[in-house]
Design an enzyme around this catalytic site. Sequence first.
Site, PDB file in Angstrom:
ATOM      1  CD  GLU B  31      -5.980  -0.397  -0.897  1.00  0.00           C
ATOM      2  OE1 GLU B  31      -4.825  -0.580  -0.480  1.00  0.00           O
ATOM      3  OE2 GLU B  31      -6.756   0.448  -0.405  1.00  0.00           O
ATOM      4  CB  SER B  60     -11.272   3.901  -2.200  1.00  0.00           C
ATOM      5  OG  SER B  60     -10.830   4.425  -3.429  1.00  0.00           O
ATOM      6  CD  GLU B  61      -7.128   2.271   2.268  1.00  0.00           C
ATOM      7  OE1 GLU B  61      -7.306   3.419   1.821  1.00  0.00           O
ATOM      8  OE2 GLU B  61      -6.215   1.536   1.870  1.00  0.00           O
ATOM      9  CG  ASP B  86      -0.701   0.069  11.110  1.00  0.00           C
ATOM     10  OD1 ASP B  86      -0.176   0.494  12.149  1.00  0.00           O
ATOM     11  OD2 ASP B  86      -0.648  -1.136  10.776  1.00  0.00           O
ATOM     12  CG  HIS B 130       3.421   0.243   7.614  1.00  0.00           C
ATOM     13  ND1 HIS B 130       3.620   1.590   7.460  1.00  0.00           N
ATOM     14  CD2 HIS B 130       2.965  -0.200   6.422  1.00  0.00           C
ATOM     15  CE1 HIS B 130       3.303   1.944   6.218  1.00  0.00           C
ATOM     16  NE2 HIS B 130       2.909   0.887   5.572  1.00  0.00           N
TER      17      HIS B 130
END
Lengths: 320, 320, 337, 337
Positions: B31, B60-61, B86, B130
């Site tokens: 991304e 869309s990991e 994370d 995070h």
Amino acid sequence: MALKDLSYSEAAVLALQREMQADPRVIVLGEDVGRGGIFGQYKGLQQAFGDERVIDAPISEAAIMGAGVGMALAGLRPVVEMRVVDFALCGMDELVNQAAKNRFMFGGQGRVPLVARMPGGIWDASAAQHSQSLEAWFAHLPGLVVVSPSTPQDNYGLLRAALACGDPVVYIEHKTLWGLRGEVDEDIAVPLGKARRVREGNALTLVSWSRQMQACAAACDALAAEGIAVDLIDLRTLWPWDRETVLASCARTGRLLVVHEAVQVAGFGAEIAASAAEAAGCRVARLGAPRIPVGYAPVLEAQSRVGPEAIAAAARKLLG
Amino acid sequence: MALKDLSYSEAAVLALQREMQADPRVIVLGEDVGRGGIFGQYKGLQQAFGDERVIDAPISEAAIMGAGVGMALAGLRPVVEMRVVDFALCGMDELVNQAAKNRFMFGGQGRVPLVARMPGGIWDASAAQHSQSLEAWFAHLPGLVVVSPSTPQDNYGLLRAALACGDPVVYIEHKTLWGLRGEVDEDIAVPLGKARRVREGNALTLVSWSRQMQACAAACDALAAEGIAVDLIDLRTLWPWDRETVLASCARTGRLLVVHEAVQVAGFGAEIAASAAEAAGCRVARLGAPRIPVGYAPVLEAQSRVGPEAIAAAARKLLG
Amino acid sequence: MDPSNSGTALYRAMVRIRAFENAAETASQGGVSAYGQQAAGAAKVRGPLHLSTGQEAVPAGVCAHLRASDYLTSTHRGHGHTLAKGADLARMMCELFGKATGFNGGKGGSMHIADFSVGMLGANGVVAAGLPIAVGAAHAQKLLGKGNDITVCFFGDGAINRGPFLEALNWARVYGLPVLFVCEDNRWSATTASGPMTAGEGASARAASMDIAATQVDGNDVFAVHETAARLVAEVRGGSGPRLLHALTYRVKGHVSVDLAAYRDPAELAAALETDPIARARGHLLAAGVGAAALDAIENAARDEVDTALAIAEAAPWPEPGAAYTDVQTTGAGQWH
Amino acid sequence: MDPSNSGTALYRAMVRIRAFENAAETASQGGVSAYGQQAAGAAKVRGPLHLSTGQEAVPAGVCAHLRASDYLTSTHRGHGHTLAKGADLARMMCELFGKATGFNGGKGGSMHIADFSVGMLGANGVVAAGLPIAVGAAHAQKLLGKGNDITVCFFGDGAINRGPFLEALNWARVYGLPVLFVCEDNRWSATTASGPMTAGEGASARAASMDIAATQVDGNDVFAVHETAARLVAEVRGGSGPRLLHALTYRVKGHVSVDLAAYRDPAELAAALETDPIARARGHLLAAGVGAAALDAIENAARDEVDTALAIAEAAPWPEPGAAYTDVQTTGAGQWH
Ligand SMILES: Cc1ncc(C[n+]2csc(CCOP(=O)(O)OP(=O)(O)O)c2C)c(N)n1
Ligand SMILES: Cc1ncc(C[n+]2csc(CCOP(=O)(O)OP(=O)(O)O)c2C)c(N)n1
Ligand SMILES: [Mg+2]
Ligand SMILES: [Mg+2]
């Protein structure tokens, strides 16, 4: 007191029956639970409590875990079925970033009383994607309780305790203990965070959990024949783990051997061994699987198994 | 030799430039990479190599990691960007069950040469979701290489080594080291699996990595002022970790302190401490974050930080 | 609708969000290292701050139909949702300042802003993470027979490319849950335009493919949003099962407050500013006979409320260090190492 | 099509799959603990064994159009895909027996059956895991300019409820990749009927919502599958971007070989057996003038081939224990503790 002879899976079903009868907020969601689950660990529950409380889910691990979080926040006490720990990897954000952190992150506005069942360990001849032991991951994560029962009695008692505790619990039964039979006393409460001394001895402290307890018991027999009396401890809960019991034993024996089925490298045995070395300054050793994936062929799978001989040998080495 | 003064992020960009120039199979996907990535760690690469080699991805990991596996199997050498560790939790099955196990599971028919960048650690004031350090998870998983650079030179050298090694690599840069400047020699190759001795001393072995190296250096200054000479080691690669260098130092000093930013419980420090206690029988201690989520307010976040004072104090305790 | 009452109420809701975020934006400069910026550390509001400037009509129009017993799940861009759901503005500012008096006691900040007491179950730092949580909450509402309470789930146009979007919508339809999905389509996913990253017609089309009726609306027209949401909320309350509202809007600011969005065509922004929801609503209301003075009063009141909140947040105490060890978990509390 | 040539070829492809799986099924009894069964340990084929009995027409009809340089990703139910893609039947049996001569050297077994040398990139133990891998492989084909090679991705009707299904289809469309998605809709997800767990019209509708043209076909009519796949494969080869084939079929056996599927309405099974793809193809071919003897010969040849494979697998050596330490990883090999 009500004594029953039950299998490890029947004990879990009984625990769920009791909790579901006592508390309408307790529900179950997961794939195939309506047919009792593929290991029979939900047998008869949908028939008894209906499909609104024992919910058949689509193949959607992220939604199963995530919906469990939402249900818990909204007042239910879901038992979230992941089938095997290997598939729980499909719902990791929901478990780690949502379930485990919600209470803290929002300053205590919410609670996530949820029990995520994710059977672990080698499931005979099921190869690399169905044979993992990942308890160390969850012990590393603030917010989670981690439980791993080794007997029908403990599976009954710890599952009830997990449902009662109000925290998100990672509940790791063993994929091949389902058929294990044993006596279950319904009235015995098994507290979270308390280990169980299985054998008394002063030569060595041996700590393990889950299926590995059986190999450890066999190793203790071999050692006993050599006049070596082992203090064998079943940790039962990996977080919070019973430091007191383990370190007291270490102080007595001066030697600690931790055994687990998981890969030894960065396994939870490292935490226990390091803690003992730090606190008691005693000699420590660990025995876990080599850092290799679990293979399919029996001879390959055997390389990832930690058997009685290896355990006894490690004990002798530590004593010599 | 070509010396440059670069930031930690610029060093990574330079490493990617070199590798992409040398090998057309090297590509980047993730991304926002087209705008250089949110930390500038891909700055200018899409402009230089085009959007077919520096691929902007949807959020869309799972697909980013999974597609990376497919690309690697089909002959590419993808750099898979996860933004922060994370969020890599959204692609865990793809990393753990697919990337890490593919080669073994299929009997060596395929290879997954892939570098998954997932910056770790506390990103100032970014709170629980995070700020995680999960290197211990990946060290526990057969098939994966785990790297965690602490300097621009190492980020340059280790990123190139990671791309060259042909294994799936979890590459954990630190979220707050991007601006760190330092000299980079383009001709220095930094091998995987080799630690770096940062300071020489015989009083104590101090092992750490990533951002924590800075706090350790500061602690060493304080201790040096007290006449305590510390053997400070930057592990650089967590798997395979440099047992030889660490254990040799432990044998010399007889005392080991492992420091990391991750939660101490079941952190990778446990593996190192346990190994040293087992092998060298030396006194060991660990210092990591308490087992709590990272809070937002500075005073809360500070509770999860391991500072120079705490490190020096732990060292003194271990020596006393 | 009769703009003179609820019309001004909607106006007020938007104006409060705008005022709150303008103040937070100012207080956040130098608050995070990213997008080429280095954190100064001195900022009052630290960490990533996601502003919904220009998108205020969506939460204002939707939440006007909700009550405290309805649940709401939010995104990383949640200030508007939280205010519109009825949270106290000053306590929100305290949370952004990281103070003990914030809704999360300083543990969460902007990315985790929440007020469970009004059903706002929280902003979320993970894109699309709110969707499964929302269907779970709605599932509980159904099982617990919570009257006709519903759950509203906000998410962005970029979130529809994450798997949990599909899993959650499928779940909602399969169990016929009382949930209203609201896609805030602001055309951007961080620094990436969402369009080229998205196959097909987006949220509406994907919802329809899972048998969830979807309605598109001009998300910068608060009256249109209000009217459409009225119908959808009524249907969901009535037991229709899930619905999806696809609101077309625009992210006026950068992705986070330190992002200057230089990657964006200025013309695109300029065009979007023409349709600013607050300016448009003001025009509507004036045309409908509402006096300018009344609207100015609303704006001044909002500014005053925010100034007061800033002062309260500034004066509020920091959390005790010990608070880092509370609300982690009950079992094993005290065992931190 | 002219049934006399490729017609019999399709028949042969199906018959070989059926024969292979019948033998594997027999060899697997007592091979795994689940579904109320306790593993005996003596079984030759151990672990979960997923049979595609009754679904043979889909891989047979689709793979007839593929070449070795095309990739294929499979599911947990992958014997048919592997055989149809051209893998050696005996080496497959060796892998199911866990022998060193198996395709994976005994490291994978049925759930990981694969033959990379013919482009078969592997069965997978995780539902829907093959989809992202498939789009990645297709992405590489496009970037590497691999002529007009394509990737075929098989998955089940239950897999469409997992997030990676959406992420992968979106990915394929966004980058215009040469991938053919094939949904083997056998109406079941393990012990759960897929219908009630699935919102909307399933794979086809969801693909369409992501602008991927979908075609439904009678998955038990090998000629129909062959004809439809011919068109879709040609389109994908021609650069059309992704396509989806939705094949309607039925899982005749239990979920795994030890699952008796007692939860299923016998009438449903009986009806399905009426449409057995092999029996239907045989009827077609006889009607088309192919001699019964020729078809019998094909069946006998398949049985002989399987019997030979069983003997080969039986006689083949076990892996060396040391093989457990090969192909783990190159960096750090030797450091196992
Ligand atoms: C799983 C995950 N991936 C990536 C990110 C980083 N990120 C935060 S917001 C964002 C863009 C989200 O776009 P959209 O859903 O449209 O919401 P918007 O920001 O436009 O309101 C991204 C990529 C994240 N927080 N979580
Ligand atoms: C992520 C994941 N969840 C659950 C499972 C267990 N499981 C194996 S096959 C299967 C059913 C899959 O149904 P479908 O996709 O229709 O394929 P079929 O078995 O019908 O061929 C399930 C639930 C799994 N392997 N992976
Ligand atoms: Mg957006
Ligand atoms: Mg199916």
